[in-house]
Design a protein around this motif. Structure first.
Motif, PDB file in Angstrom:
ATOM      1  N   ALA A  39       0.826  -1.214   0.000  1.00 11.20           N
ATOM      2  CA  ALA A  39       0.000   0.000   0.000  1.00 11.20           C
ATOM      3  C   ALA A  39       0.858   1.262   0.000  1.00 11.20           C
ATOM      4  CB  ALA A  39      -0.932  -0.006   1.210  1.00 11.20           C
ATOM      5  N   THR A  40       2.034   1.185   0.606  1.00 11.84           N
ATOM      6  CA  THR A  40       2.915   2.361   0.629  1.00 11.84           C
ATOM      7  C   THR A  40       3.329   2.773  -0.780  1.00 11.84           C
ATOM      8  OG1 THR A  40       4.766   0.846   1.031  1.00 11.84           O
ATOM      9  CG2 THR A  40       3.818   1.979   2.940  1.00 11.84           C
ATOM     10  N   LYS A  41       3.617   1.797  -1.632  1.00 13.27           N
ATOM     11  CA  LYS A  41       4.019   2.112  -2.999  1.00 13.27           C
ATOM     12  C   LYS A  41       2.870   2.715  -3.792  1.00 13.27           C
ATOM     13  CE  LYS A  41       6.770   2.301  -6.510  1.00 13.27           C
ATOM     14  NZ  LYS A  41       7.830   3.336  -6.527  1.00 13.27           N
ATOM     15  N   VAL A  42       1.669   2.169  -3.632  1.00 13.93           N
ATOM     16  CA  VAL A  42       0.492   2.733  -4.303  1.00 13.93           C
ATOM     17  C   VAL A  42       0.287   4.182  -3.861  1.00 13.93           C
ATOM     18  CG1 VAL A  42      -2.009   2.536  -4.593  1.00 13.93           C
ATOM     19  CG2 VAL A  42      -0.593   0.471  -4.553  1.00 13.93           C
ATOM     20  N   ALA A  43       0.460   4.433  -2.567  1.00 15.49           N
ATOM     21  CA  ALA A  43       0.307   5.797  -2.050  1.00 15.49           C
ATOM     22  C   ALA A  43       1.335   6.738  -2.654  1.00 15.49           C
ATOM     23  CB  ALA A  43       0.426   5.796  -0.529  1.00 15.49           C
ATOM     24  N   GLU A  44       2.560   6.288  -2.770  1.00 14.90           N
ATOM     25  CA  GLU A  44       3.612   7.138  -3.335  1.00 14.90           C
ATOM     26  C   GLU A  44       3.311   7.495  -4.785  1.00 14.90           C
ATOM     27  OE1 GLU A  44       7.336   5.446  -0.637  1.00 14.90           O
ATOM     28  OE2 GLU A  44       6.986   4.680  -2.654  1.00 14.90           O
ATOM     29  N   VAL A  45       2.911   6.503  -5.569  1.00 12.46           N
ATOM     30  CA  VAL A  45       2.623   6.737  -6.987  1.00 12.46           C
ATOM     31  C   VAL A  45       1.481   7.726  -7.150  1.00 12.46           C
ATOM     32  CG1 VAL A  45       1.725   5.666  -9.087  1.00 12.46           C
ATOM     33  CG2 VAL A  45       3.529   4.519  -7.774  1.00 12.46           C
ATOM     34  N   PHE A  46       0.378   7.504  -6.439  1.00 15.30           N
ATOM     35  CA  PHE A  46      -0.801   8.343  -6.647  1.00 15.30           C
ATOM     36  C   PHE A  46      -0.680   9.696  -5.950  1.00 15.30           C
ATOM     37  CE2 PHE A  46      -2.358   4.532  -8.469  1.00 15.30           C
ATOM     38  CZ  PHE A  46      -3.337   4.934  -9.364  1.00 15.30           C
ATOM     39  N   SER A  47       0.163   9.785  -4.942  1.00 20.78           N
ATOM     40  CA  SER A  47       0.441  11.093  -4.351  1.00 20.78           C
ATOM     41  C   SER A  47       1.160  11.995  -5.354  1.00 20.78           C
ATOM     42  CB  SER A  47       1.289  10.925  -3.094  1.00 20.78           C
ATOM     43  OG  SER A  47       1.641  12.180  -2.554  1.00 20.78           O
ATOM     44  N   ILE A  48       2.097  11.422  -6.092  1.00 25.23           N
ATOM     45  CA  ILE A  48       2.802  12.198  -7.119  1.00 25.23           C
ATOM     46  C   ILE A  48       1.839  12.618  -8.228  1.00 25.23           C
ATOM     47  CG2 ILE A  48       4.524  12.028  -8.960  1.00 25.23           C
ATOM     48  CD1 ILE A  48       6.209  10.324  -7.048  1.00 25.23           C
ATOM     49  N   LYS A  85      -6.228   6.008   2.724  1.00 23.71           N
ATOM     50  CA  LYS A  85      -7.035   7.196   3.010  1.00 23.71           C
ATOM     51  C   LYS A  85      -6.292   8.145   3.942  1.00 23.71           C
ATOM     52  CE  LYS A  85     -11.303   6.819   4.185  1.00 23.71           C
ATOM     53  NZ  LYS A  85     -11.828   7.981   3.449  1.00 23.71           N
ATOM     54  N   ARG A  86      -5.633   7.596   4.933  1.00 26.34           N
ATOM     55  CA  ARG A  86      -4.907   8.436   5.886  1.00 26.34           C
ATOM     56  C   ARG A  86      -3.708   9.119   5.224  1.00 26.34           C
ATOM     57  NH1 ARG A  86      -3.457   4.787   8.985  1.00 26.34           N
ATOM     58  NH2 ARG A  86      -1.179   4.729   8.767  1.00 26.34           N
ATOM     59  N   TRP A  87      -2.997   8.394   4.402  1.00 29.79           N
ATOM     60  CA  TRP A  87      -1.810   8.946   3.763  1.00 29.79           C
ATOM     61  C   TRP A  87      -2.139   9.947   2.665  1.00 29.79           C
ATOM     62  CZ3 TRP A  87       0.141   3.283   3.020  1.00 29.79           C
ATOM     63  CH2 TRP A  87       0.632   2.798   4.242  1.00 29.79           C
ATOM     64  N   LEU A  88      -3.209   9.696   1.910  1.00 30.63           N
ATOM     65  CA  LEU A  88      -3.490  10.493   0.713  1.00 30.63           C
ATOM     66  C   LEU A  88      -4.487  11.623   0.946  1.00 30.63           C
ATOM     67  CD1 LEU A  88      -3.697   7.621  -1.931  1.00 30.63           C
ATOM     68  CD2 LEU A  88      -1.874   9.313  -1.685  1.00 30.63           C
ATOM     69  N   GLY A  89      -5.324  11.520   1.972  1.00 36.67           N
ATOM     70  CA  GLY A  89      -6.344  12.547   2.173  1.00 36.67           C
ATOM     71  C   GLY A  89      -7.422  12.470   1.107  1.00 36.67           C
ATOM     72  N   ASP A  90      -7.863  13.626   0.614  1.00 35.08           N
ATOM     73  CA  ASP A  90      -8.981  13.665  -0.328  1.00 35.08           C
ATOM     74  C   ASP A  90      -8.557  13.705  -1.790  1.00 35.08           C
ATOM     75  OD1 ASP A  90     -10.821  13.670   1.768  1.00 35.08           O
ATOM     76  OD2 ASP A  90     -10.719  15.863   1.972  1.00 35.08           O
ATOM     77  N   ASP A  91      -7.281  13.813  -2.060  1.00 34.40           N
ATOM     78  CA  ASP A  91      -6.807  13.873  -3.446  1.00 34.40           C
ATOM     79  C   ASP A  91      -5.617  12.943  -3.601  1.00 34.40           C
ATOM     80  OD1 ASP A  91      -6.619  14.599  -6.058  1.00 34.40           O
ATOM     81  OD2 ASP A  91      -5.820  16.598  -5.706  1.00 34.40           O
ATOM     82  N   PRO A  92      -5.761  11.862  -4.352  1.00 38.05           N
ATOM     83  CA  PRO A  92      -6.851  11.516  -5.263  1.00 38.05           C
ATOM     84  C   PRO A  92      -8.094  11.010  -4.531  1.00 38.05           C
ATOM     85  CG  PRO A  92      -5.311   9.703  -5.158  1.00 38.05           C
ATOM     86  CD  PRO A  92      -4.694  10.825  -4.359  1.00 38.05           C
ATOM     87  N   GLN A  93      -9.222  11.011  -5.252  1.00 33.89           N
ATOM     88  CA  GLN A  93     -10.428  10.402  -4.708  1.00 33.89           C
ATOM     89  C   GLN A  93     -10.291   8.882  -4.791  1.00 33.89           C
ATOM     90  OE1 GLN A  93     -14.152  11.028  -6.821  1.00 33.89           O
ATOM     91  NE2 GLN A  93     -15.313  10.922  -4.911  1.00 33.89           N
ATOM     92  N   ILE A  94     -10.575   8.213  -3.673  1.00 33.09           N
ATOM     93  CA  ILE A  94     -10.443   6.760  -3.616  1.00 33.09           C
ATOM     94  C   ILE A  94     -11.807   6.109  -3.850  1.00 33.09           C
ATOM     95  CG2 ILE A  94      -9.844   4.791  -2.155  1.00 33.09           C
ATOM     96  CD1 ILE A  94      -7.784   6.541  -0.783  1.00 33.09           C
ATOM     97  N   TRP A  95     -11.816   5.128  -4.756  1.00 29.84           N
ATOM     98  CA  TRP A  95     -13.006   4.355  -5.082  1.00 29.84           C
ATOM     99  C   TRP A  95     -12.753   2.887  -4.773  1.00 29.84           C
ATOM    100  CZ3 TRP A  95     -17.517   6.001  -7.952  1.00 29.84           C
ATOM    101  CH2 TRP A  95     -17.514   7.361  -8.281  1.00 29.84           C
ATOM    102  N   LEU A  96     -13.730   2.228  -4.168  1.00 26.49           N
ATOM    103  CA  LEU A  96     -13.700   0.785  -4.063  1.00 26.49           C
ATOM    104  C   LEU A  96     -14.513   0.224  -5.214  1.00 26.49           C
ATOM    105  CD1 LEU A  96     -13.980  -1.347  -0.863  1.00 26.49           C
ATOM    106  CD2 LEU A  96     -15.175  -2.039  -2.935  1.00 26.49           C
ATOM    107  N   LEU A  97     -13.930  -0.726  -5.960  1.00 25.17           N
ATOM    108  CA  LEU A  97     -14.601  -1.357  -7.088  1.00 25.17           C
ATOM    109  C   LEU A  97     -15.033  -2.749  -6.686  1.00 25.17           C
ATOM    110  CD1 LEU A  97     -11.998  -0.350  -9.826  1.00 25.17           C
ATOM    111  CD2 LEU A  97     -13.792   1.036  -8.789  1.00 25.17           C
ATOM    112  N   GLY A  98     -16.286  -3.093  -6.916  1.00 22.96           N
ATOM    113  CA  GLY A  98     -16.771  -4.383  -6.461  1.00 22.96           C
ATOM    114  C   GLY A  98     -17.788  -4.999  -7.391  1.00 22.96           C
TER     115      GLY A  98
END
Length: 302
Positions: free
Chosen positions: A84-93, A124-137
């Motif tokens: 999850a840390t790597k996903v956060a880093e990519v989408f934070s950039i 959610k804690r690391w990224l805040g509101d940007d980007p918007q997070i969606w759960l796909l199901g």
């Protein structure tokens, strides 16, 4: 008004290459940006001869740079495959470079799902509101999980229609700030005959895939000349329930009814065709019919 969004799997047509499919994705995104499309999501698939989209985190910045208005995101990152840390880093950039335009759609497939809720909470804690997070199901329980985790929610009707209403109701009832969309598979053409031909191509591809014969998308000519086995016909009949095909006048009321039934005002439309021009034409026609109001789509059997 029902908002139109796109889920692009970068389909590979028979006789084409993955590189050509990826270039078609970029060109489609450029066109979609002029059509009033709300968001453009890139899928993640692995080991499939029919899809070139294996890495949305690569395609997203390319398409963000090629467009100006739409939100661009993943539909979705298969979170159990990655830290999850790597996903956060990519989408934070990505969100830092393109603020207010990035979506992070998350799927539970691809690995053991037991850490998924905690990983989403951490994101959610690391990224805040940007980007918007969606759960796909695509299951009955996914809507309740999205509400519990406090994310937006998209239900994959094109994968598994039956649980959709229950899943969306669970999400809307339990989420303090619901934001939802319904992902549907659609083909629209200028004539009913053309829509039927394109639908048969998709149904042949899906039937083969279900039976362990995964190939690129067949052409209209291949599907027209194909001699269907009884097993393929059975699969096609079942899969046609998740495919909406027809002319604009036929398709529009079906889509609006689906959106209303599922309690959402946004459709994320997936289109699979052998020729990218047919894919673009579907989205052009959808953009014309979803925003204004006017008015049944039938499901095509092989």
């Amino acid at each position: 008004m029902t908002r139109l969004s796109i889920l692009d799997q970068s389909p590979i047509g028979e006789g084409s290459t993955p590189a050509e499919a990826l270039q078609a994705t970029v060109e489609l995104a450029k066109a979609a940006d002029t059509l009033g499309v709300t968001r453009y999501w890139l899928a993640e698939h692995h080991g499939s001869p029919g899809f070139a989209g294996t890495a949305p985190e690569i395609l997203i910045p390319i398409i963000l740079g090629a467009t100006r208005r739409m939100r661009i995101g993943s539909g979705g990152v298969l979170l159990p495959r990655y830290p999850a840390t790597k996903v956060a880093e990519v989408f934070s950039i990505l969100a830092g470079l393109y603020p207010g335009r990035v979506d992070l759609g998350l799927g539970r497939a691809g690995g053991p799902p037991e850490h998924f809720p905690q990983d989403v909470t951490d994101l959610k804690r690391w990224l805040g509101d940007d980007p918007q997070i969606w759960l796909l199901g695509a299951s009955t329980t996914s809507g309740a999980l999205a509400a519990k985790l406090g994310t937006a929610y998209a239900f994959a009707h094109f994968l598994n229609p039956p649980p959709g209403v229950e899943a969306m109701e669970a999400y809307h009832e339990r989420s303090p700030a619901p934001a939802s969309a319904l992902a549907v598979r659609v083909i629209v053409a200028d004539t009913e005959a053309r829509a039927g031909d394109l639908a048969r191509s998709v149904l042949l591809w899906r039937s083969r895939k279900d039976l362990g014969d995964d190939r690129p998308l067949p052409s209209v000519e291949t599907a027209r000349c194909h001699r269907w086995t009884s097993t393929e016909l059975e699969r096609a009949s079942n899969n046609s329930r998740a495919l909406i095909a027809g002319t604009p006048e036929q398709v529009r009321p079906v889509l609006l009814d689906l959106a209303q039934l599922h309690g959402t005002d946004e459709l994320v439309v997936n289109v699979l065709t052998h020729d990218p021009a047919d894919r673009l034409r579907t989205y052009e026609l959808l953009a014309e019919i979803l925003a204004p109001a006017s008015s049944g789509a039938r499901l095509v059997s092989p």
